[in-house]
Design a protein around this motif. Sequence first.
Motif, PDB file in Angstrom:
ATOM      1  N   CYS A  37       0.728  -1.136  -0.021  1.00 48.33           N
ATOM      2  CA  CYS A  37      -0.049  -0.021   0.100  1.00 48.33           C
ATOM      3  C   CYS A  37       0.910   1.154   0.186  1.00 48.33           C
ATOM      4  O   CYS A  37       0.541   2.456  -0.429  1.00 48.33           O
ATOM      5  CB  CYS A  37      -0.998   0.079   1.254  1.00 48.33           C
ATOM      6  N   LYS A  94       1.861   2.969   2.644  1.00 47.72           N
ATOM      7  CA  LYS A  94       1.856   3.939   3.669  1.00 47.72           C
ATOM      8  C   LYS A  94       1.573   3.133   5.155  1.00 47.72           C
ATOM      9  O   LYS A  94       1.205   3.712   6.245  1.00 47.72           O
ATOM     10  CB  LYS A  94       0.705   4.949   3.739  1.00 47.72           C
ATOM     11  N   ASN A 140       3.108   1.532  -3.779  1.00 45.57           N
ATOM     12  CA  ASN A 140       2.388   2.854  -4.253  1.00 45.57           C
ATOM     13  C   ASN A 140       3.095   3.891  -3.643  1.00 45.57           C
ATOM     14  O   ASN A 140       3.081   4.378  -2.541  1.00 45.57           O
ATOM     15  CB  ASN A 140       0.895   2.816  -3.547  1.00 45.57           C
ATOM     16  N   ASN A 173       1.226   7.139  -2.196  1.00 48.94           N
ATOM     17  CA  ASN A 173       0.929   6.977  -0.930  1.00 48.94           C
ATOM     18  C   ASN A 173       2.035   7.067   0.057  1.00 48.94           C
ATOM     19  O   ASN A 173       1.938   8.037   1.115  1.00 48.94           O
ATOM     20  CB  ASN A 173       0.341   5.663  -0.590  1.00 48.94           C
ATOM     21  N   SER A 200       3.370  10.882   0.295  1.00 47.50           N
ATOM     22  CA  SER A 200       2.082  11.751   0.995  1.00 47.50           C
ATOM     23  C   SER A 200       2.357  11.699   2.589  1.00 47.50           C
ATOM     24  O   SER A 200       1.900  12.667   3.079  1.00 47.50           O
ATOM     25  CB  SER A 200       0.704  11.285   0.599  1.00 47.50           C
TER      26      SER A 200
END
Length: 369
Positions: free
Chosen positions: A294, A296, A321, A324, A327
């Motif tokens: 994912c 994160k 990802n 992600n 971020s």
Amino acid sequence: MITIHTPEIVIIEEKARLQAKIEGVETDNVLWFETDKKYKNDMTHEKSDAFVVSLLWTGIRNGKDILVKGAMSEKLYYSLNNHLIPLIASIYKKYNPIRVHCEKLDSKKLQNRQAVGTGLSCGIDSLHTFAMHENEMTPPHYKVTHFTNFNVGSNHLTGSGGLMRRKFEGRTEIAAACANELGKPLIIVDSNLSDVMKMDFVHTHTLRNVATALVFQKLFHVYYYASGLQTKQLKFGGDSATYDVISLPLLSTENLSFYSAGSNNTRVEKTKMVADMDIASKYLNVCVHHINNCGKCIKCKRTLLTLDILGVIDKYEHIFNLENFYSVKDDYISKLTAKKPKNPLHIEIYEEMMKTGYLEKWKKSQNSE
């Protein structure tokens, strides 16, 4: 008292199932391990070792002795009663030592195919375990010949029911593709062990996985259990990995020896070695919550930050990802560096950031915004 009856092998369509009737537990009255029937002759029905280790934590938690109706390895019987059970009781003060009882102790070696196994989750620890046994320091009889993938609890960490099954199947597909590229067979084992134990996985993962490996004492003579922590950083705690270097030799039998692999290396050192493997950029899989990475969750963040410090993060854009990750990256570094980290894995990352100048560059980038 928990009673384990003599194990038997049954064939269910294309699967071979090693099972034993059990009494004295509140859940299923049969504990089973199931794999492809081509491994039928490698499964150990002659000794109850796999079932004893499977139910050891259940016995300790409930204060119940374990009675073995069939045979068990004499070496394991001695080690459990005289060393491992007292050790666990001393680590977890709320438990008292229990006893394993068995009148049919067997010290004879079973015929064994001299295979060498290790789990393949495609995480940092498992890929490092394979890599470290491919070098010239590893004798021929200690090189990995088989990978394993056991459904005994790791997929139960998040989600339930159908989600757990989908995670197991999805992660197995990734491991199978990786094993195929590395030219090694992958032994996939399903089990109802989690339903029988109903205990926290982190607390019990070593015994769960070792028990499953003990199913194959006619196949493996060596099994590497990937270490999650560096030995010199260890402090006994809730994670069974904190005493693997002690427990694994005590779980060995006349047929099968267990080793804590990678226990002398930091996670950063392991990641450096794994990052150099071409296979890692295709199959590295560390996510806590999802089949695919994912970017994160705590494991994704920790791995990607390390890869970024090493300057190779872009190699992993196809399997993580990264949007992600970017971020949450600044917030993650801010929290990790706000005060001196206490988690050994975070300490390693912090020290690597300092050593490489990564932290200084990051701070400058924050000040320029």
